[in-house]
Design an enzyme around this catalytic site. Structure first.
Site, short mmCIF file in Angstrom:
data_model
loop_
_atom_site.label_atom_id
_atom_site.label_comp_id
_atom_site.label_asym_id
_atom_site.label_seq_id
_atom_site.Cartn_x
_atom_site.Cartn_y
_atom_site.Cartn_z
N SER A 94 0.81 -1.23 0.00
CA SER A 94 0.00 0.00 0.00
C SER A 94 0.84 1.27 0.00
CB SER A 94 -0.96 0.00 1.20
OG SER A 94 -0.24 -0.27 2.39
N ASP B 185 -5.13 7.02 9.78
CA ASP B 185 -5.18 5.63 10.27
C ASP B 185 -3.96 5.27 11.12
OD1 ASP B 185 -3.10 5.22 8.47
OD2 ASP B 185 -4.20 3.81 7.20
N HIS C 223 -0.44 4.35 7.62
CA HIS C 223 0.10 4.75 6.31
C HIS C 223 0.58 6.20 6.35
CE1 HIS C 223 -2.57 1.35 5.32
NE2 HIS C 223 -1.64 1.09 4.43
#
Length: 212
Positions: free
Chosen positions: A11, A187, A190
């Site tokens: 990601s 979050d 990330h």
């Protein structure tokens, strides 16, 4: 003359957590273009949640991944974070040495990473075009947990061992440690746009001397 940049990984490669165009891949592409003074086209093969085992498998069997690597003069790799996250969710942390489950996950992660680097070498074998590989080091998504810090440091030391004239390791651990509030997205796992710019800057600072 133009260059192809192929980005593989998890990601971080997709730029999750930042607005479109603000992940490290597009930012680094623009930096590379400025430094090389030639067009750089990017192929982003990032997959959210990808582990080292899954990436090793794709490099062995996925024709899109294999061809994109063969065609690339610039390759970036971000992988390993999900191996830690998956292992961490399955165990309860405790102070001291790595728990057996985390130690096992680290061993497997290193083995898979070695397989990934072997696949990249094999796919580039005999390449007439000069190329560079850039590895994005890990930061610690669980800074409050000593075991996670140890895991990340051991993985980074292992990955940095692949440094060579072709391959560079972008260490980002110290940039993120203590700066999570300003560099991570909501979050807390990330990077945000600012965090991705830090990563791109570290990749850029490794240079392009083999290419231009």
């Amino acid at each position: 003359m133009s260059y192809q940049y192929t980005a593989i990984g998890d990601s971080l490669t997709t730029g999750f957590g930042a607005l479109p165009g603000n992940g490290f891949v597009p930012v680094y592409r623009r930096m590379a273009e400025g430094r090389l003074r030639e067009p750089v086209g990017a192929v982003n093969l990032g997959i959210n949640g990808l582990t080292t085992a899954a990436l090793e498998q794709r490099l062995g069997s996925d024709p899109i991944f294999r061809q994109s690597i063969r065609n690339a003069e610039i390759i970036t790799l971000s992988i390993g974070g999900n191996d830690l996250i998956k292992a961490a969710k399955a165990v309860s942390f405790r102070p001291g040495d790595l728990s057996p489950a985390l130690a096992r996950a680290l061993r497997e992660c290193k083995r898979n990473f070695g397989g990934i680097m072997g696949s990249l070498r094999q796919l580039k074998y005999g390449s007439r075009q000069p190329y560079i590989i850039r590895i994005v080091g890990l930061y610690n998504p669980y800074p409050q947990l000593t075991e996670a810090t140890d895991w990340v440091r051991q993985f980074n030391a292992f990955a940095a061992g692949y440094s060579s004239g072709v391959c560079g390791f972008a260490s980002i651990y110290h940039e993120f440690a203590g700066n999570e509030r300003s560099l991570l997205s909501l979050d807390h796992v990330h990077p945000n746009g600012r965090g991705y710019r830090v990563i791109a800057g570290k990749l850029d600072s490794l240079g392009y001397w083999r290419l231009g």
